[in-house]
Design a protein around this motif. Structure first.
Motif, PDB file in Angstrom:
ATOM      1  N   THR A  63     -27.430  15.682  22.591  1.00 25.35           N
ATOM      2  CA  THR A  63     -28.254  14.519  22.279  1.00 25.35           C
ATOM      3  C   THR A  63     -28.531  13.739  23.565  1.00 25.35           C
ATOM      4  N   SER A  64     -29.433  12.771  23.476  1.00 22.80           N
ATOM      5  CA  SER A  64     -29.726  11.940  24.643  1.00 22.80           C
ATOM      6  C   SER A  64     -28.501  11.145  25.076  1.00 22.80           C
ATOM      7  N   GLY A  65     -27.551  10.954  24.135  1.00 28.56           N
ATOM      8  CA  GLY A  65     -26.323  10.247  24.466  1.00 28.56           C
ATOM      9  C   GLY A  65     -25.226  11.150  24.989  1.00 28.56           C
ATOM     10  N   GLY A  66     -25.526  12.448  25.132  1.00 30.23           N
ATOM     11  CA  GLY A  66     -24.571  13.378  25.691  1.00 30.23           C
ATOM     12  C   GLY A  66     -23.659  14.070  24.696  1.00 30.23           C
ATOM     13  N   HIS A  67     -23.895  13.895  23.405  1.00 31.22           N
ATOM     14  CA  HIS A  67     -23.054  14.521  22.393  1.00 31.22           C
ATOM     15  C   HIS A  67     -23.491  15.970  22.162  1.00 31.22           C
ATOM     16  N   ALA A  68     -22.525  16.869  22.157  1.00 33.43           N
ATOM     17  CA  ALA A  68     -22.819  18.288  21.931  1.00 33.43           C
ATOM     18  C   ALA A  68     -23.022  18.555  20.446  1.00 33.43           C
ATOM     19  N   VAL A  69     -24.038  19.341  20.106  1.00 36.20           N
ATOM     20  CA  VAL A  69     -24.288  19.795  18.733  1.00 36.20           C
ATOM     21  C   VAL A  69     -24.608  21.282  18.794  1.00 36.20           C
TER      22      VAL A  69
ATOM     23  N   GLY B 279     -42.457  36.387   4.798  1.00 37.74           N
ATOM     24  CA  GLY B 279     -42.118  37.741   5.206  1.00 37.74           C
ATOM     25  C   GLY B 279     -41.056  37.786   6.284  1.00 37.74           C
ATOM     26  N   GLU B 280     -41.127  36.855   7.224  1.00 39.66           N
ATOM     27  CA  GLU B 280     -40.112  36.729   8.279  1.00 39.66           C
ATOM     28  C   GLU B 280     -39.555  35.307   8.179  1.00 39.66           C
ATOM     29  N   ALA B 281     -38.337  35.195   7.665  1.00 38.60           N
ATOM     30  CA  ALA B 281     -37.757  33.884   7.383  1.00 38.60           C
ATOM     31  C   ALA B 281     -36.596  33.593   8.328  1.00 38.60           C
ATOM     32  N   PHE B 282     -36.699  32.500   9.057  1.00 40.34           N
ATOM     33  CA  PHE B 282     -35.651  32.053   9.969  1.00 40.34           C
ATOM     34  C   PHE B 282     -35.018  30.793   9.385  1.00 40.34           C
ATOM     35  N   GLU B 283     -33.686  30.767   9.331  1.00 43.19           N
ATOM     36  CA  GLU B 283     -33.000  29.590   8.792  1.00 43.19           C
ATOM     37  C   GLU B 283     -31.964  29.097   9.789  1.00 43.19           C
ATOM     38  N   LEU B 284     -31.983  27.783  10.013  1.00 45.12           N
ATOM     39  CA  LEU B 284     -31.026  27.140  10.900  1.00 45.12           C
ATOM     40  C   LEU B 284     -29.941  26.454  10.077  1.00 45.12           C
ATOM     41  N   PHE B 285     -28.681  26.718  10.417  1.00 43.96           N
ATOM     42  CA  PHE B 285     -27.529  26.056   9.809  1.00 43.96           C
ATOM     43  C   PHE B 285     -26.984  25.059  10.839  1.00 43.96           C
ATOM     44  N   PRO B 286     -27.372  23.788  10.756  1.00 42.72           N
ATOM     45  CA  PRO B 286     -26.957  22.818  11.773  1.00 42.72           C
ATOM     46  C   PRO B 286     -25.474  22.467  11.664  1.00 42.72           C
ATOM     47  N   ILE B 287     -24.856  22.246  12.816  1.00 39.25           N
ATOM     48  CA  ILE B 287     -23.480  21.759  12.915  1.00 39.25           C
ATOM     49  C   ILE B 287     -23.553  20.561  13.858  1.00 39.25           C
ATOM     50  N   ILE B 288     -23.791  19.382  13.292  1.00 40.53           N
ATOM     51  CA  ILE B 288     -24.133  18.219  14.122  1.00 40.53           C
ATOM     52  C   ILE B 288     -23.163  17.054  13.946  1.00 40.53           C
ATOM     53  N   GLY B 289     -22.084  17.280  13.208  1.00 44.33           N
ATOM     54  CA  GLY B 289     -21.038  16.275  13.130  1.00 44.33           C
ATOM     55  C   GLY B 289     -21.507  14.934  12.611  1.00 44.33           C
TER      56      GLY B 289
ATOM     57  N   MET C 223     -13.957  17.028  24.821  1.00 46.66           N
ATOM     58  CA  MET C 223     -15.227  17.599  24.347  1.00 46.66           C
ATOM     59  C   MET C 223     -15.037  18.114  22.912  1.00 46.66           C
ATOM     60  N   ALA C 224     -15.981  17.779  22.042  1.00 46.21           N
ATOM     61  CA  ALA C 224     -15.890  18.189  20.641  1.00 46.21           C
ATOM     62  C   ALA C 224     -16.135  19.689  20.512  1.00 46.21           C
ATOM     63  N   THR C 225     -15.284  20.346  19.746  1.00 48.87           N
ATOM     64  CA  THR C 225     -15.464  21.768  19.472  1.00 48.87           C
ATOM     65  C   THR C 225     -16.308  21.938  18.214  1.00 48.87           C
ATOM     66  N   ALA C 226     -16.729  23.196  17.950  1.00 52.50           N
ATOM     67  CA  ALA C 226     -17.492  23.471  16.732  1.00 52.50           C
ATOM     68  C   ALA C 226     -16.686  23.097  15.494  1.00 52.50           C
ATOM     69  N   GLN C 227     -15.371  23.350  15.552  1.00 55.06           N
ATOM     70  CA  GLN C 227     -14.519  22.999  14.418  1.00 55.06           C
ATOM     71  C   GLN C 227     -14.480  21.485  14.216  1.00 55.06           C
ATOM     72  N   ASP C 228     -14.423  20.733  15.310  1.00 52.64           N
ATOM     73  CA  ASP C 228     -14.454  19.273  15.209  1.00 52.64           C
ATOM     74  C   ASP C 228     -15.753  18.802  14.566  1.00 52.64           C
ATOM     75  N   LEU C 229     -16.864  19.406  15.005  1.00 55.77           N
ATOM     76  CA  LEU C 229     -18.161  19.033  14.441  1.00 55.77           C
ATOM     77  C   LEU C 229     -18.237  19.352  12.955  1.00 55.77           C
ATOM     78  N   MET C 230     -17.705  20.509  12.565  1.00 55.26           N
ATOM     79  CA  MET C 230     -17.724  20.893  11.162  1.00 55.26           C
ATOM     80  C   MET C 230     -16.899  19.921  10.323  1.00 55.26           C
ATOM     81  N   GLN C 231     -15.726  19.570  10.786  1.00 54.78           N
ATOM     82  CA  GLN C 231     -14.873  18.651  10.033  1.00 54.78           C
ATOM     83  C   GLN C 231     -15.535  17.285   9.882  1.00 54.78           C
TER      84      GLN C 231
END
Length: 310
Positions: A39-45, A66-76, A1-9
């Protein structure tokens, strides 16, 4: 299983192949809420979500909700399917929270050349309202105009002229991008201009027959010292905060002459490049800045209000 570090790299490697001007590291916020999906293919993000409040009277409120939400994706290595799944999970997360109201936004900043992720962002209702664009440190061509146009450094005595011109730019930008012309805009702009005019950050004025008709507020940023510049490669960069040309002077070449002075000064002082933000829906800046040698590096995708995320 891919870890967050794997996805980042994997993500760093993919970014490097997409665009050599992207930094080799990606900023990861520490004060953020995690979100995960498959994902639909089973990949973790995964991703990290930050929330910033910009109350009335905040200078940031001139260009951010006024209320700002930001997403930082880690999707490999899964830019389209990964982004699609992650945005769906984020939408569910937002639906479980209190409604942030109409003065809110959901934002993702992503490499401009990643068209696979672009498709997913468009499908979820995001709009490309702003880009961070860069220019290589090459001298500008001589665009000096004949006649009575003069470009000079502005000083404290030019405060009123600088404020008037920057307010003109804000009023226009509010029609075509993320900016908002709030009731206290004039005071916020005056405070910021006063600080700039008493600092080492250069402000340039173009005068025609002795009357200020254009302004360029500039600065210097060292990516090793400024948290604002984590999306740039390491080094000293020239920064263009605001350029405004009076409506009656547009199309005359004054803007080109003003920027030739700015760019040549950046080169003289050893900048590794210059950068700025402009709004793609702006019919003026979206033409002017590419002609000055700028090209998009990062695109700021937004949905307003945040609950409009699909």
């Amino acid at each position: 299983m891919a870890t967050a570090q794997d996805l980042m790299q994997a993500q760093f490697a993919r970014f490097a192949a997409l665009d050599p001007q992207l930094p080799q590291d990606q900023f990861v916020p520490t004060d953020a809420e995690p979100v995960a999906a498959r994902t639909s293919g089973g990949h973790a993000v995964a991703g990290l979500v930050t929330h910033t409040s910009n109350p009335e009277g905040s200078a940031r409120g001139l260009w951010q909700a006024g209320e700002a939400f930001e997403l930082f994706p880690i999707i490999g290595e899964h830019p389209r399917a990964g982004m699609d799944s992650l945005l769906g999970a984020w939408r569910e997360r937002l639906g479980e929270q209190d409604d942030p109201g109409p003065n809110s936004s959901a934002m993702v900043v992503w490499p401009s050349r990643d068209v696979q992720a672009t498709r997913a962002l468009l499908d979820h209702g995001f709009m490309p309202l702003s880009v961070l664009a860069i220019r290589s440190p090459t001298p500008a061509a001589d665009t000096k105009l004949s006649g009575t146009v003069k470009v000079r450094r502005a000083g404290p005595a030019d405060l009123d002229a600088v404020v008037d011109l920057t307010l003109t730019e804000l009023e226009y930008a509010a029609l075509v991008g993320t900016a908002t012309y709030r009731s206290d805009a004039a005071q916020l702009k005056r405070t910021a201009a006063r600080v700039r005019l008493h600092s080492d950050d250069p402000v340039w004025l173009a005068e025609q027959d002795g009357t200020p008709v254009a302004v360029a507020e500039c600065g210097w940023i060292d990516t090793g010292k400024s948290p604002r510049a984590y999306r740039l490669r390491p080094g000293s960069w020239g920064y263009i905060n605001c350029v405004s040309v009076h409506e009656k002077a547009r199309g005359t070449g004054i803007g080109r002459q003003l920027m030739s002075v700015v760019h040549n000064e950046f080169v003289r002082r050893g900048a590794i490049g210059s950068f700025l933000y402009y709004n793609p829906p702006n019919p003026l800046s979206s033409v002017f800045w590419p002609r000055q040698g700028y090209r998009p590096l990062w695109t700021m995708w937004e949905v307003r209000p945040a609950t409009a995320l699909r």
